[in-house]
Scaffold this active site. Sequence first.
Site, PDB file in Angstrom:
ATOM      1  N   LYS A 131       5.067  -0.300 -20.408  1.00 17.45           N
ATOM      2  CA  LYS A 131       6.728  -0.232 -20.821  1.00 17.45           C
ATOM      3  C   LYS A 131       6.821   1.242 -20.241  1.00 17.45           C
ATOM      4  O   LYS A 131       5.915   2.064 -19.959  1.00 17.45           O
ATOM      5  CB  LYS A 131       6.900   0.336 -22.212  1.00 17.45           C
ATOM      6  CG  LYS A 131       8.455  -0.250 -22.627  1.00 17.45           C
ATOM      7  CD  LYS A 131       8.605  -1.587 -22.703  1.00 17.45           C
ATOM      8  CE  LYS A 131      10.005  -1.725 -22.491  1.00 17.45           C
ATOM      9  NZ  LYS A 131      10.521  -3.263 -22.954  1.00 17.45           N
ATOM     10  N   ASP A 171      14.979  -3.792 -19.193  1.00 17.27           N
ATOM     11  CA  ASP A 171      15.436  -3.682 -20.612  1.00 17.27           C
ATOM     12  C   ASP A 171      16.446  -2.974 -20.784  1.00 17.27           C
ATOM     13  O   ASP A 171      17.353  -3.240 -20.016  1.00 17.27           O
ATOM     14  CB  ASP A 171      14.091  -2.739 -21.337  1.00 17.27           C
ATOM     15  CG  ASP A 171      13.843  -2.835 -22.762  1.00 17.27           C
ATOM     16  OD1 ASP A 171      13.457  -3.701 -23.223  1.00 17.27           O
ATOM     17  OD2 ASP A 171      14.577  -1.863 -23.331  1.00 17.27           O
TER      18      ASP A 171
HETATM   19  P1  NDP Z   1      21.229  -4.452 -22.989  1.00 17.14           P
HETATM   20  O1  NDP Z   1      21.273  -3.266 -22.397  1.00 17.14           O
HETATM   21  O2  NDP Z   1      21.746  -5.620 -22.060  1.00 17.14           O
HETATM   22  O3  NDP Z   1      21.978  -4.556 -24.232  1.00 17.14           O
HETATM   23  C1  NDP Z   1      21.590  -3.904 -25.252  1.00 17.14           C
HETATM   24  C2  NDP Z   1      22.857  -4.026 -26.137  1.00 17.14           C
HETATM   25  O4  NDP Z   1      22.547  -3.287 -27.624  1.00 17.14           O
HETATM   26  C3  NDP Z   1      24.153  -3.537 -25.963  1.00 17.14           C
HETATM   27  O5  NDP Z   1      25.087  -4.350 -26.595  1.00 17.14           O
HETATM   28  C4  NDP Z   1      24.213  -2.048 -26.545  1.00 17.14           C
HETATM   29  O6  NDP Z   1      25.411  -1.665 -26.850  1.00 17.14           O
HETATM   30  C5  NDP Z   1      23.555  -2.195 -27.929  1.00 17.14           C
HETATM   31  N1  NDP Z   1      23.000  -1.200 -28.239  1.00 17.14           N
HETATM   32  C6  NDP Z   1      21.872  -0.247 -27.644  1.00 17.14           C
HETATM   33  N2  NDP Z   1      21.684   0.844 -28.311  1.00 17.14           N
HETATM   34  C7  NDP Z   1      22.235   0.768 -29.558  1.00 17.14           C
HETATM   35  C8  NDP Z   1      22.552   1.548 -30.592  1.00 17.14           C
HETATM   36  N3  NDP Z   1      21.794   2.670 -30.522  1.00 17.14           N
HETATM   37  N4  NDP Z   1      23.496   1.066 -31.589  1.00 17.14           N
HETATM   38  C9  NDP Z   1      23.885  -0.054 -31.461  1.00 17.14           C
HETATM   39  N5  NDP Z   1      23.714  -0.974 -30.504  1.00 17.14           N
HETATM   40  C10 NDP Z   1      23.118  -0.407 -29.461  1.00 17.14           C
HETATM   41  O7  NDP Z   1      19.527  -4.752 -23.442  1.00 17.14           O
HETATM   42  P2  NDP Z   1      18.823  -6.221 -23.853  1.00 17.14           P
HETATM   43  O8  NDP Z   1      19.905  -6.983 -24.415  1.00 17.14           O
HETATM   44  O9  NDP Z   1      17.987  -6.307 -22.581  1.00 17.14           O
HETATM   45  O10 NDP Z   1      17.770  -5.577 -24.816  1.00 17.14           O
HETATM   46  C11 NDP Z   1      18.339  -5.598 -26.243  1.00 17.14           C
HETATM   47  C12 NDP Z   1      16.968  -5.303 -26.936  1.00 17.14           C
HETATM   48  O11 NDP Z   1      16.088  -6.394 -26.960  1.00 17.14           O
HETATM   49  C13 NDP Z   1      16.160  -4.066 -26.876  1.00 17.14           C
HETATM   50  O12 NDP Z   1      15.281  -3.922 -28.008  1.00 17.14           O
HETATM   51  C14 NDP Z   1      14.950  -4.854 -25.568  1.00 17.14           C
HETATM   52  O13 NDP Z   1      13.845  -4.004 -25.931  1.00 17.14           O
HETATM   53  C15 NDP Z   1      14.976  -6.075 -26.442  1.00 17.14           C
HETATM   54  N6  NDP Z   1      14.221  -7.161 -25.369  1.00 17.14           N
HETATM   55  C16 NDP Z   1      14.861  -7.356 -24.388  1.00 17.14           C
HETATM   56  C17 NDP Z   1      14.317  -8.239 -23.372  1.00 17.14           C
HETATM   57  C18 NDP Z   1      14.880  -8.877 -22.070  1.00 17.14           C
HETATM   58  O14 NDP Z   1      14.526  -9.559 -21.410  1.00 17.14           O
HETATM   59  N7  NDP Z   1      15.853  -7.997 -21.800  1.00 17.14           N
HETATM   60  C19 NDP Z   1      12.951  -8.955 -23.522  1.00 17.14           C
HETATM   61  C20 NDP Z   1      12.539  -8.618 -24.924  1.00 17.14           C
HETATM   62  C21 NDP Z   1      12.971  -7.553 -25.723  1.00 17.14           C
HETATM   63  P3  NDP Z   1      26.102  -0.437 -25.802  1.00 17.14           P
HETATM   64  O15 NDP Z   1      26.498  -1.308 -24.268  1.00 17.14           O
HETATM   65  O16 NDP Z   1      27.261   0.012 -26.295  1.00 17.14           O
HETATM   66  O17 NDP Z   1      25.061   0.553 -25.531  1.00 17.14           O
END
Ligand code: NDP
Length: 451
Positions: A131, A171
């Site tokens: 990571k 991510d």
């Molecule tokens: P994105 O950056 O596309 O989206 C993240 C989302 O989570 C946004 O809506 C963001 O809101 C919100 N968010 C982030 N930080 C916070 C916080 N502190 N409190 C509330 N909301 C928050 O990321 P992903 O969708 O790619 O990833 C989301 C999760 O899934 C993570 O845990 C990641 O590790 C996991 N994951 C992702 C994979 C992938 O293929 N993308 C694969 C496996 C796991 P805002 O825009 O306001 O920050």
Amino acid sequence: MTSSPVEKEVNAFMKGLVRRNPGEEEFHQAVREVAESLMPFLLEHRQYYDANILERMTEPDRVVIFRVCWEDDQGCIRTNRAWRVQFNNSIGPYKGGMRFHPNVTLSVLKFLGFEQCFKNSLTQLPMGGGKGGANFNPKGKSDREIMRFCQSLMIELHRHIGEDTDVPAGDIGVGAREISYMFGQYKRLENRFVGVLTGKGLSFGGSLVRTEATGYGVVYFMQNMLAARGEQIAGKTAVVSGSGNVALYCIEKLNHFGAKVVSASDSGGTVYDPGGIDTDKLAWLKQLKEARRGRISEYAEHFGVEYREGRPPWSIPCDLAFPCATQNELNGEDALALVGNGVMAVAEGANMPTDRDGIHHLTEAGVTFAPGKATNAGGVAVSGLEQSQNALRIAWSADEVDRRLQEIMKSIHDQCVRFGDDGSGRVNYIDGANIGGFVKVADAMMAYGVV
Ligand code: NDP
């Protein structure tokens, strides 16, 4: 109260881990969850215990820490810190995403890298765990600033990665745009066109369905969990948190399967749409989040629904819940609210979104609960398929990739059932994922001897 032999072993193990890794709370949390569920298995299978495999697995192979300097649009020189945690390559090259977020620390990346080892093992593809990321905030930055940051980061990172060494992906804060800038810079520095990053654009080696894979995979996993209980997704009400990559495609697949999704959120708050985020509204939401990079509050204004500023969605009544935003976003109080409203099952889309108390309350109440390392493995699985396509210089159709994704999610579910069936008729998906993910990596490490 006296503690059991298993508790004593876990506490002794955790004491050493905390001493060796002071202040790394997220890492401690992720390891404790695994240690608690693995310890009975280790005590029964002494070959792993005697070879000290768990301690060896909690020490990353190496961590690279480096400075990233870049120039903003005003001509100011900015400095960030970046990391690549190469956790374990026993079953394949390191594989795991890059996260750009101001709250990224070494502890966060170590927890994510550690979990990635188990997740990648569960996919049955030849991928080790890694990571990386930077404490860089992409919000409010121009495209040019993002490009300069990615290029500067790759000037160092390129030395440490390679198609047979370490293959980063996206991510939080790292999507197709950032991967493209990083891949372009890698190609320029190395003068080689190889599958060294996944999540690439379709015209330069990306795989169909990679964008959708994590969100779709979470829903496929839920489909398998419900089927094992004689239930189905159609007709259920679902609550989803987040509105990023994972959340958007989780909502899309839930709609395909006939569920009604009544929430989405971001770090500003939650929208509650009792009518459901249907296909048309989802198209609008994707435009808002993927193209315009807007705020979820704009959805509430546009469709005239309730906006809950600064609050997560867990008090909204639902049958199914999908935390898809970030770590520790669902705590004990949230879990009690879900239980009080009769939630039936929770599948984690994010990594470690449910904290210790949250997991305790959900499982105590008999809610079917599955951890992210099993449920969100669809993203890395399709990344693995992207690597295979790159190596073979072919591109599979969307149907082909989706079919393979569904098979992989079913196989992960089957492994959870195999290792998590405690004989009571209920499956403990946490134990199933931890033991199922552990065995393959541990067996490889044992075969290599003391290395
Ligand atoms: P994105 O950056 O596309 O989206 C993240 C989302 O989570 C946004 O809506 C963001 O809101 C919100 N968010 C982030 N930080 C916070 C916080 N502190 N409190 C509330 N909301 C928050 O990321 P992903 O969708 O790619 O990833 C989301 C999760 O899934 C993570 O845990 C990641 O590790 C996991 N994951 C992702 C994979 C992938 O293929 N993308 C694969 C496996 C796991 P805002 O825009 O306001 O920050």
